[in-house]
Design an enzyme around this catalytic site. Sequence first.
Site, PDB file in Angstrom:
ATOM      1  N   ASP A  68       0.828  -1.208   0.000  1.00 11.86           N
ATOM      2  CA  ASP A  68       0.000   0.000   0.000  1.00 11.86           C
ATOM      3  C   ASP A  68       0.860   1.254   0.000  1.00 11.86           C
ATOM      4  OD1 ASP A  68       0.991  -0.304   2.586  1.00 11.86           O
ATOM      5  OD2 ASP A  68      -0.947  -0.725   3.485  1.00 11.86           O
ATOM      6  N   ASN A 136      -7.145  -2.091  14.551  1.00 13.27           N
ATOM      7  CA  ASN A 136      -8.550  -2.443  14.328  1.00 13.27           C
ATOM      8  C   ASN A 136      -8.691  -3.708  13.474  1.00 13.27           C
ATOM      9  OD1 ASN A 136      -7.703  -1.522  11.872  1.00 13.27           O
ATOM     10  ND2 ASN A 136      -9.176   0.155  11.692  1.00 13.27           N
ATOM     11  N   HIS A 138      -7.021  -4.359  10.651  1.00 13.38           N
ATOM     12  CA  HIS A 138      -6.810  -4.221   9.204  1.00 13.38           C
ATOM     13  C   HIS A 138      -5.527  -4.920   8.769  1.00 13.38           C
ATOM     14  CE1 HIS A 138      -4.554  -0.085   9.631  1.00 13.38           C
ATOM     15  NE2 HIS A 138      -3.660  -0.999   9.326  1.00 13.38           N
ATOM     16  N   GLU A 143      -9.471  -1.845   5.656  1.00 11.89           N
ATOM     17  CA  GLU A 143     -10.072  -1.466   6.934  1.00 11.89           C
ATOM     18  C   GLU A 143     -11.314  -2.316   7.220  1.00 11.89           C
ATOM     19  OE1 GLU A 143      -8.451   0.349   8.856  1.00 11.89           O
ATOM     20  OE2 GLU A 143      -8.087   2.408   8.200  1.00 11.89           O
TER      21      GLU A 143
HETATM   22  C1  GLP Z   1      -0.098   0.597   8.392  1.00 14.66           C
HETATM   23  C2  GLP Z   1       0.085  -0.282   7.162  1.00 14.66           C
HETATM   24  C3  GLP Z   1      -0.258  -1.715   7.475  1.00 14.66           C
HETATM   25  C4  GLP Z   1       0.472  -2.160   8.726  1.00 14.66           C
HETATM   26  C5  GLP Z   1       0.126  -1.279   9.872  1.00 14.66           C
HETATM   27  C6  GLP Z   1       0.812  -1.734  11.142  1.00 14.66           C
HETATM   28  O1  GLP Z   1      -1.446   0.788   8.676  1.00 14.66           O
HETATM   29  N1  GLP Z   1      -0.718   0.124   6.067  1.00 14.66           N
HETATM   30  O2  GLP Z   1       0.110  -2.527   6.381  1.00 14.66           O
HETATM   31  O3  GLP Z   1       0.080  -3.463   9.013  1.00 14.66           O
HETATM   32  O4  GLP Z   1       0.537   0.012   9.517  1.00 14.66           O
HETATM   33  O5  GLP Z   1       1.515  -0.706  11.719  1.00 14.66           O
HETATM   34  P1  GLP Z   1       2.504  -0.897  12.930  1.00 14.66           P
HETATM   35  O6  GLP Z   1       3.391  -2.039  12.596  1.00 14.66           O
HETATM   36  O7  GLP Z   1       3.206   0.413  13.016  1.00 14.66           O
HETATM   37  O8  GLP Z   1       1.645  -1.181  14.105  1.00 14.66           O
END
Ligand code: GLP
Length: 240
Positions: A68, A136, A138, A143
């Site tokens: 993404d 949440n 995702h 989402e």
């Molecule tokens: C963002 C990315 C996700 C990732 C998430 C986790 O939202 N788009 O792909 O899984 O961050 O973030 P963190 O590892 O900082 O908790």
Amino acid sequence: MTNIKVYKNKKQAYQDAAQKLIEIIKKKPNAVIGLATGSTSAGFYQCLVEDYQKNKTDYSKVITFNLDEYYDVDEKNPISYRYFMNEQFFCKVNIDLKNTYFPKNNGDKKLNSENYEKLINQHGPFDFQLLGLGVNGHIAFNEPGSTINQKTHVVNLKKETIAHNAKIYFDNKEELVPKKAITMGISTILKAKYICLLAFGKEKKLAIDFYKTNQIDANWPVSFLHTHNNCEIYIDELAN
Ligand code: GLP
């Protein structure tokens, strides 16, 4: 069927997950890999970089697709995921930047989504897909409310995601977090031959708890991974 692996400390989890990818690359030097960003993924890349410095694992033919990217954010902007990947990983190993793909994140949203999906289908299926986990539930930027058939598409980020990302990367300033992103869909992710999800810390426990109920529910997109036949979830005791 998913295997949850619980680790006493996340360093060991990172090392095991990284080793799994390194073995794949050794067997198949032109492996195609799906990559994730976020604070969790950073530890994974650190292990790959340490291995590269020690063992010179060869990435020269590896092809990567990131899950993404924020929409309408220039790749030179330090908040972009391209910038993150270059800093954390790509510029520290011998990968060819021409083989590292991101979805185009400005202009026609439908066309950009279709083009990324086409490119993935030309190179895929991925030999390894790395995933983090949103607070949440995702995965990538799918989402709550996402469906299992979705391909690459543009999304509006939920307020919990904006709050989490503000805390980690934007000094808690939610107004600085982009509100739209382009993301692989659940169906894109599920095509990978192997999926490795990393989730550490108590913030991720709620989503992991739901996952453990074995229900599949769009309110918890991570639960769609139950439909994949080769997925492993690496967690620490705080997330367990
Ligand atoms: C963002 C990315 C996700 C990732 C998430 C986790 O939202 N788009 O792909 O899984 O961050 O973030 P963190 O590892 O900082 O908790």
